[in-house]
Write an enzyme that holds these catalytic residues in place. Structure first.
Site, PDB file in Angstrom:
ATOM      1  N   ARG A  46       0.866  -1.190   0.000  1.00 25.90           N
ATOM      2  CA  ARG A  46       0.000   0.000   0.000  1.00 25.90           C
ATOM      3  C   ARG A  46       0.897   1.232   0.000  1.00 25.90           C
ATOM      4  O   ARG A  46       1.326   1.707   1.040  1.00 25.90           O
ATOM      5  CB  ARG A  46      -0.899  -0.015   1.236  1.00 25.90           C
ATOM      6  N   SER A 117     -13.079  -3.145   1.496  1.00 20.64           N
ATOM      7  CA  SER A 117     -13.380  -2.474   2.756  1.00 20.64           C
ATOM      8  C   SER A 117     -14.867  -2.164   2.800  1.00 20.64           C
ATOM      9  O   SER A 117     -15.393  -1.545   1.872  1.00 20.64           O
ATOM     10  CB  SER A 117     -12.606  -1.156   2.862  1.00 20.64           C
ATOM     11  N   LYS A 146      -4.257   6.403   8.406  1.00 17.57           N
ATOM     12  CA  LYS A 146      -5.114   6.710   7.243  1.00 17.57           C
ATOM     13  C   LYS A 146      -5.814   8.035   7.499  1.00 17.57           C
ATOM     14  O   LYS A 146      -6.661   8.130   8.390  1.00 17.57           O
ATOM     15  CB  LYS A 146      -6.135   5.588   7.056  1.00 17.57           C
TER      16      LYS A 146
HETATM   17  N1  3NM Z   1      -7.677   1.291   6.421  1.00 17.35           N
HETATM   18  P1  3NM Z   1      -2.612   1.195  11.507  1.00 17.35           P
HETATM   19  S1  3NM Z   1      -7.649   2.087   8.830  1.00 17.35           S
HETATM   20  C1  3NM Z   1      -5.285   1.296   5.745  1.00 17.35           C
HETATM   21  O1  3NM Z   1     -10.612   1.841   8.367  1.00 17.35           O
HETATM   22  C2  3NM Z   1      -6.350   1.513   6.729  1.00 17.35           C
HETATM   23  O2  3NM Z   1     -10.443   0.969   6.391  1.00 17.35           O
HETATM   24  C3  3NM Z   1      -8.482   1.575   7.455  1.00 17.35           C
HETATM   25  O3  3NM Z   1      -3.088   1.451  10.009  1.00 17.35           O
HETATM   26  C4  3NM Z   1      -9.953   1.455   7.402  1.00 17.35           C
HETATM   27  O4  3NM Z   1      -2.496  -0.266  11.699  1.00 17.35           O
HETATM   28  C5  3NM Z   1      -6.163   1.943   8.043  1.00 17.35           C
HETATM   29  O5  3NM Z   1      -1.267   1.883  11.553  1.00 17.35           O
HETATM   30  C6  3NM Z   1      -4.850   2.254   8.695  1.00 17.35           C
HETATM   31  O6  3NM Z   1      -3.623   1.854  12.405  1.00 17.35           O
HETATM   32  C7  3NM Z   1      -4.346   1.125   9.529  1.00 17.35           C
END
Ligand code: 3NM
Length: 217
Positions: A46, A117, A146
């Site tokens: 990503r 998602s 994000k």
């Molecule tokens: N998608 P971390 S939250 C890529 O809610 C991503 O769909 C999300 O990163 C969603 O593990 C997210 O550092 C970030 O919190 C996840």
């Protein structure tokens, strides 16, 4: 080829590591190798956010990381970039609601793994119908990774989907750490998706090992 077997996919999704160069303090290839040594079960490329690579540099990094995954038998999934996934013959793609429609992506990628998602029951039902193999559900906990993440939802959506009879494999995402991973699994997820908890850990191997232990319980 045929669509991925659900049982196999559930195993693959247990410790789902997502990463691109903006998420790393050191070389992404090194981070990925250590994460694999610690026990991740699937990898998603990503390349997004501040200073994300584009063009040839992005493709070069993707190829380097895919080669590492292949060597260790770890499935390699590409986030959003369907053209890249097809040109590299990746194992699959993961898309959000803002990307190309699920059915169109399914027809473009054939039997490759397709993750989507989803945030609501409507999105879930329509993604199922259109050919999703698994759902990413989040953000479960607060995340800084994000920028356009939706409001934090806790584990409720996962529980809700399971209560409503959705049996498709699910991974939770957003702010997941070794301390809270168990809650995500107990809510009905097959696995956890993490970026920071592994990519920025001071000891990446140990971070992945600890997360894997939580999920295997
Ligand atoms: N998608 P971390 S939250 C890529 O809610 C991503 O769909 C999300 O990163 C969603 O593990 C997210 O550092 C970030 O919190 C996840």
């Amino acid at each position: 080829m045929s669509r991925i077997n659900t049982h196999r996919l559930r195993e693959m999704l247990k410790l789902y590591f997502i990463m691109g160069s903006p998420n790393c303090y050191k070389e992404p290839a090194e981070v990925l190798k250590e994460a694999i040594a610690g026990g991740i079960t699937l990898f998603q490329f990503r390349e997004k956010g501040n200073h994300a690579l584009t063009g040839v540099e992005k493709v070069t990094l993707a190829k380097e990381l895919q080669t590492i995954c292949k060597k260790h038998d770890i499935p390699f999934i590409v986030n959003d970039d369907i053209d890249l996934a097809i040109s590299l013959d990746a194992d699959g793609v993961h898309i959000g609601q803002e990307d190309e429609p699920v059915a169109k992506v399914r027809s473009r990628i054939g039997d490759k793994i397709l993750g989507v998602s989803v945030h609501t029951m409507e999105e879930a039902m329509s993604a199922l119908e259109a050919g999703a193999d698994y759902f990413g559900v989040g953000p479960i906990f607060p995340t800084k990774t994000k920028e356009d993440a939706k409001p934090v939802q806790g584990v409720q959506h996962i529980q809700h989907f399971r209560e409503k009879g959705i049996t498709i494999p699910i991974v939770g995402i957003g702010g997941i750490t070794v301390e809270n991973a168990m809650n995500v699994k107990e809510a009905g997820a097959d696995g956890v998706s993490v970026i920071t908890a592994i990519s920025k850990a001071s000891d990446i191997i140990k971070a992945a090992q600890s997360l894997r232990q939580q999920i295997e319980y």
